[in-house]
Design a protein around this motif. Structure first.
Motif, short mmCIF file in Angstrom:
data_model
loop_
_atom_site.label_atom_id
_atom_site.label_comp_id
_atom_site.label_asym_id
_atom_site.label_seq_id
_atom_site.Cartn_x
_atom_site.Cartn_y
_atom_site.Cartn_z
N PHE A 54 0.83 -1.20 0.00
CA PHE A 54 0.00 0.00 0.00
C PHE A 54 0.87 1.25 0.00
N ALA A 55 1.85 1.28 0.90
CA ALA A 55 2.72 2.46 1.01
C ALA A 55 3.50 2.68 -0.28
N ARG A 56 4.01 1.62 -0.86
CA ARG A 56 4.79 1.73 -2.10
C ARG A 56 3.97 2.34 -3.23
N HIS A 57 2.67 2.07 -3.20
CA HIS A 57 1.78 2.59 -4.25
C HIS A 57 1.12 3.90 -3.87
N GLY A 58 1.50 4.48 -2.74
CA GLY A 58 1.02 5.81 -2.43
C GLY A 58 -0.12 5.91 -1.45
N THR A 59 -0.57 4.78 -0.89
CA THR A 59 -1.64 4.83 0.11
C THR A 59 -1.06 5.24 1.46
N THR A 60 -1.64 6.26 2.06
CA THR A 60 -1.17 6.73 3.36
C THR A 60 -2.22 6.57 4.45
N ALA A 61 -3.44 6.20 4.07
CA ALA A 61 -4.50 5.96 5.05
C ALA A 61 -5.40 4.87 4.52
N VAL A 62 -5.88 4.03 5.43
CA VAL A 62 -6.68 2.87 5.01
C VAL A 62 -7.75 2.55 6.04
N ARG A 63 -8.93 2.23 5.57
CA ARG A 63 -9.96 1.62 6.40
C ARG A 63 -9.99 0.14 6.03
N THR A 64 -9.64 -0.70 6.97
CA THR A 64 -9.56 -2.13 6.68
C THR A 64 -10.55 -2.93 7.50
N HIS A 65 -11.23 -3.85 6.83
CA HIS A 65 -12.08 -4.82 7.50
C HIS A 65 -11.17 -5.94 8.01
N VAL A 66 -11.40 -6.37 9.23
CA VAL A 66 -10.59 -7.42 9.84
C VAL A 66 -11.53 -8.48 10.39
N ASP A 67 -11.31 -9.72 9.97
CA ASP A 67 -12.23 -10.81 10.32
C ASP A 67 -12.34 -11.02 11.83
N ILE A 68 -13.57 -11.21 12.26
CA ILE A 68 -13.90 -11.61 13.63
C ILE A 68 -14.80 -12.83 13.51
N ASP A 69 -14.43 -13.92 14.10
CA ASP A 69 -15.36 -15.05 14.17
C ASP A 69 -14.97 -15.99 15.30
N THR A 70 -15.73 -17.05 15.46
CA THR A 70 -15.55 -17.93 16.61
C THR A 70 -14.30 -18.78 16.52
N ASP A 71 -13.67 -18.82 15.36
CA ASP A 71 -12.44 -19.61 15.20
C ASP A 71 -11.20 -18.78 15.55
#
Length: 394
Positions: A111-128
């Motif tokens: 991301f940084a190499r391609h110029g992204t400096t801010a990100v909203r990321t979904h991160v998995d939450i589950d019972t495993d």
């Protein structure tokens, strides 16, 4: 590949903000303090070489916790469709070591190499995996000490209601500092759209966090869930705190139905994010702008168990959206580039994200004639600065 040195920049000289006249950008405390006409070289300054300067790219929809970037090639397997990909991912993620700090760090580097400096990321939450993914993302992001701004959506990838305990885990994540809670296809995954949305909205209101819902369901089935989201946003006073990701249905219903949905979304400040998939019609930019519906681009997953595609280049996603939407006029090309940069400020909790005094010093340099040229050619990023520190230098 090591993390960047994060060397501070106090003066960036001879750059062309948004393709304008050559300028010098002064930086202090991670913020742009002044933009002035280009002056003579100053010792210790960074020479921009007359390159085009843009604000840092903002990735409004990512999944940094589950990429195989940097690992050996993984052949596509399992069944297609949303449920098929969920099942395949659950069956193989432990084997591939997901989630992990190392694989997450590899994605952030891209991301940084391609110029992204801010990100909203979904991160998995589950019972495993519980909150392992959130912990891994936070640790990987911490190595940048804020130079990359990472916001987290606690994401129930395998459904909310059909797996007992997931709602409690989402609440735990919200209490632990997740910026948003997610949902997923309330009708086709949980088969209880009212139940899932009531639960998510109650949780978000109780913990005062945002809502970011994946909605892939097509046509009228998807539009019906837009209605439910609109109703709950209004009833619970969550204006400006709700985002719908993907939202394919908006481009698949008739013009009158879409007009009414967009009018309600604009009134309630419900936003949209897209990864510009090629297999479905694109969300209509001019209609979104006319209704006042904020709109952002995301990379989705890159090189994960859902698809082998993706490079982490958000500018490439903007290009894909523009090309698939048959956007060719200068003003429209610039508008697409704005969606990838300054217009996406709100998706990471900012009031301003631009090359102006007072804005965070997130700056990308490219060898391009003007913003239109930058979008249609997507040239390599020559220099990427995040919060006044070097994230990437070619």
């Amino acid at each position: 590949m090591p993390h960047p040195t994060l060397d501070p920049v106090t003066l960036l000289q001879n750059v062309r903000p948004w393709g304008g006249t050559p300028s010098d950008i002064a930086i202090a405390g991670g913020l742009i303090t002044a933009i002035t006409p280009a002056g003579p070289p100053v010792e210790g300054a960074v020479d921009g070489g007359g390159l085009l300067a843009l604000p840092g790219l903002i990735n409004t929809h990512a999944h940094v916790d589950k990429s195989w970037w940097g690992l050996p090639w993984q052949s596509y397997g399992g069944a297609g469709g949303i449920q098929g990909r969920i099942d395949h991912e659950r069956s193989r993620r432990r084997e591939l070591g997901f989630p992990s700090v190392e694989t997450t760090a590899a994605v952030l580097r891209e991301f940084a190499r391609h110029g992204t400096t801010a990100v909203r990321t979904h991160v998995d939450i589950d019972t495993d995996i519980g909150r392992e993914g959130i912990d891994a993302v936070r640790e990987a992001a911490a190595a940048y000490d804020g130079a990359i701004d990472v916001q987290i959506v606690a994401f129930p990838q395998d459904g909310v209601l059909r797996r007992p305990g997931v709602l409690d885990m989402l609440a735990d994540a919200a209490r632990a500092g997740a910026d948003h809670v997610g949902g997923l296809d309330p009708a086709s995954i949980d088969r209880d759209p009212v139940g899932q949305l009531d639960a998510i909205f109650r949780l978000a209101a109780e913990h005062d966090v945002g809502i970011d819902i994946h909605l892939h369901d097509p046509a009228e089935l998807g539009a019906f869930q837009f209605d439910l989201i609109i109703d709950r946003t209004r009833a619970l006073g969550r204006e400006g705190r709700v985002n719908i990701a993907h939202g394919f249905a908006l481009a698949q219903v008739d013009d009158l139905r879409r007009r009414d949905l967009l009018a309600a979304m604009g009134e309630l400040d419900i936003t949209l994010t897209t990864v510009a998939p090629l297999r479905v019609p694109q969300l209509p930019l001019r209609e979104l702008d006319a209704a006042g519906v904020a709109f952002g681009f995301g990379t989705d997953g890159i090189r994960d168990l859902w698809s082998p595609y993706g490079t982490g280049d958000l500018l490439g996603i903007a290009w894909q959206y523009a090309r698939a939407s048959s956007i060719v006029r200068d003003e429209d090309l610039i508008r697409v580039l704005e969606l990838a940069t300054r217009s996406a400020a709100r998706f990471v909790g900012r009031s301003t994200h631009d090359l102006v005094a007072g804005s965070r010093a997130d700056i990308v340099l490219l060898d391009a004639e003007n913003p239109m040229d930058a979008l249609v050619r997507t040239p390599p990023r020559a220099l990427v600065i995040g919060g006044g520190r070097v994230l990437h230098a070619a």
